[in-house]
Design an enzyme around this catalytic site. Structure first.
Site, short mmCIF file in Angstrom:
data_model
loop_
_atom_site.label_atom_id
_atom_site.label_comp_id
_atom_site.label_asym_id
_atom_site.label_seq_id
_atom_site.Cartn_x
_atom_site.Cartn_y
_atom_site.Cartn_z
N SER A 1 0.81 -1.21 0.00
CA SER A 1 0.00 0.00 0.00
C SER A 1 0.85 1.26 0.00
O SER A 1 1.61 1.51 -0.92
CB SER A 1 -0.96 -0.04 1.19
OG SER A 1 -1.92 0.97 1.12
N ASP B 1 -2.53 6.20 -3.52
CA ASP B 1 -1.38 5.59 -2.88
C ASP B 1 -0.86 4.45 -3.73
O ASP B 1 -1.32 4.24 -4.86
CB ASP B 1 -1.70 5.14 -1.45
CG ASP B 1 -2.69 4.00 -1.40
OD1 ASP B 1 -3.42 3.80 -2.39
OD2 ASP B 1 -2.76 3.30 -0.38
N ASP C 1 -1.13 1.21 -3.98
CA ASP C 1 -2.01 0.20 -4.58
C ASP C 1 -3.36 0.78 -4.96
O ASP C 1 -4.27 0.05 -5.33
CB ASP C 1 -2.17 -1.00 -3.66
CG ASP C 1 -2.95 -0.69 -2.39
OD1 ASP C 1 -2.97 0.48 -1.97
OD2 ASP C 1 -3.52 -1.62 -1.80
N ASP D 1 -5.91 2.09 -3.42
CA ASP D 1 -7.16 1.91 -2.69
C ASP D 1 -7.44 3.11 -1.78
O ASP D 1 -8.41 3.12 -1.03
CB ASP D 1 -7.16 0.62 -1.87
CG ASP D 1 -6.13 0.60 -0.75
OD1 ASP D 1 -5.30 1.54 -0.67
OD2 ASP D 1 -6.14 -0.34 0.05
#
Length: 446
Positions: free
Chosen positions: A102, A241, A243, A245
């Site tokens: 992340s 960010d 990833d 999400d």
């Protein structure tokens, strides 16, 4: 019972250390593959990743593990976490895996697992997989080993799904949008989806090299996107960010807009169109009291959960809500995704700008946040929260803030930290209460 490997969002750590080694990734795959073998049909797993250098290593280990227990593997290459959740469901896979840490720096990595419905695994599933990790894997005979293949249309499938989250009557033709992809998983799909709906797109953070993910760009490093919005005269900035999400928005003045304001805007516009379900939204204990008061003024509710998007999602599903999220920028829009999706949330924000015909600085400033302060105290050994002196300080702070503010005390799930947050109408009183509790924690931990 405490979990050994899984945290609040899968397994995560520094690569080539602890739980984030190639051998552990293979054992996780073997355990997850065995856990999801529930019939004689041909099992399959979808594996995606972000742009970290270590993703190649972890992906190869996962492929080896899954195929060794008879599961076929579909590899997508770099894609956002929500894309893997979507593809798991759409491709009728038994399991989805996202390789990402992340918003963490490149040297970290992680493994997130999704069930066949596209939702993150339950605590029970994770506990069962942990138990299997500790056992010797049951390898299949040579003629039953799984196959692995890459698919070429994964990005196109996701871009189409993102665009479908916007009503047919909405176009972004008159918007200039800065899109910061954090040199991460959305570096191709997010700018493409927004551009295809008509916006003029200015990109930053779209040149991943394996080690620059989240490095000075993205939702946790906002200086670059703020400067680019002002420099180019853009209407809005979108910061994702690693990833994708998570979403933080930058208004046309270069000011950041957090998840609370984003949720307030989306919920307001959906309520006006009678599309909001559950009578309100779900957020965590960290969301600002100003958001709660704003929603109450609109006749809407705010249901609070523990920190973590998995808890937000559980409450949403239980209460029939279709909007939830975190102040940090995780937005869950259940009408369109089964997990947090920064790109879809960005689409909804852009659609709100089009519908309202107002600048982002107005459309995304729905309420005035109350003063809020968060401080962390590091400790060693047992948690100081059980000490009588700390309990007394917490009780005093809660009594002082009663009716005009809130106090939230929680232990970090990943570090030996006690997080002390307070908010209220009087900023000096909020600071005084936080400092009082922090001092008590430090003294108890000494």
């Amino acid at each position: 019972m405490a979990r050994k490997y899984f945290g609040t969002d899968g397994i995560r750590g520094e690569t080539n250390k602890g739980a984030m080694t190639a051998s552990m990734a293979m054992r996780v795959a073997q355990a997850a593959g065995a856990h999801f073998r529930r019939s004689d049909h041909l099992h399959r797993v979808v594996i995606g990743k972000d742009t970290r250098l270590s993703g190649y290593m972890v992906e190869s280990a996962l492929v080896a593990g899954f195929t060794s227990v008879g599961t076929n593997v579909i590899q997508t290459g770099p894609l956002p976490t929500p894309a893997i959740a979507m593809l798991t469901r759409e491709m009728r896979a038994d399991l989805g895996v996202m390789i990402s840490a992340s918003h963490n720096p490149f040297q970290d990595n992680g493994i997130k697992l999704f069930g066949p419905d596209g939702f993150k695994l339950s605590d029970e599933d994770e506990a069962a997989i942990e138990a299997l990790i500790e056992c010797e894997p049951e390898l299949v005979p040579a003629n039953a080993i799984g196959r692995a293949r890459r698919i070429d249309d994964a990005r196109g499938r996701y871009i189409h799904a993102v665009k479908q989250s916007v009503s047919d009557d909405i176009r972004f033709d008159n918007l200039k949008v800065v899109v910061d992809c954090a040199n991460g998983a959305a570096y191709q799909v997010a700018p493409s989806a927004i551009w295809e709906l008509g916006a003029e797109v200015v990109t930053i953070g779209v040149e991943p090299n394996g080690t620059n993910i989240n490095d000075g760009v993205g939702s946790t490093s906002l200086d670059a996107v703020k400067a680019k919005v002002v420099e180019t005269g853009a209407d809005i900035g979108i910061a994702l960010d690693g990833d994708a999400d998570r979403l933080i928005v930058i208004d046309e003045k270069g000011e950041s807009v957090d998840g609370d304001q984003i949720m307030a805007s989306i919920a307001t516009r959906m309520a006006e169109r009678q599309l909001l379900r559950g009578g309100g939204i779900v957020a965590t204990v960290m969301s600002n009291l100003g958001l709660e008061r704003y929603l109450e003024g609109k006749g809407l509710t705010l249901e609070r959960t523990k920190v973590g998007d998995r808890y937000v999602l559980a409450a949403m599903r239980a209460g029939g809500y279709n909007i939830g999220g975190e102040q940090s920028g995780h937005m869950i829009l259940l009408d369109h995704a089964t997990t947090g999706d920064g790109t879809i949330a960005a689409m909804r924000v852009l659609a709100s700008l089009v519908r309202s015909n107002r600048p982002a600085s107005e459309e995304l400033r729905m309420f005035e946040p109350v003063p809020q302060l968060l401080k962390n105290v590091r400790y060693e050994g047992a948690s100081p929260l059980v000490m009588p002196s700390v309990e007394q300080a917490i009780a005093e702070a809660e009594a002082t803030l009663a009716g005009k503010g809130r106090l939230v005390i929680r232990a970090s799930g990943t570090e030996p930290l006690i997080r002390v947050m307070a908010e209220g109408d009087d900023a000096s009183e909020v600071e005084r209460m936080v400092d009082m509790v922090c001092d008590a924690v430090r003294e108890a931990a000494a």
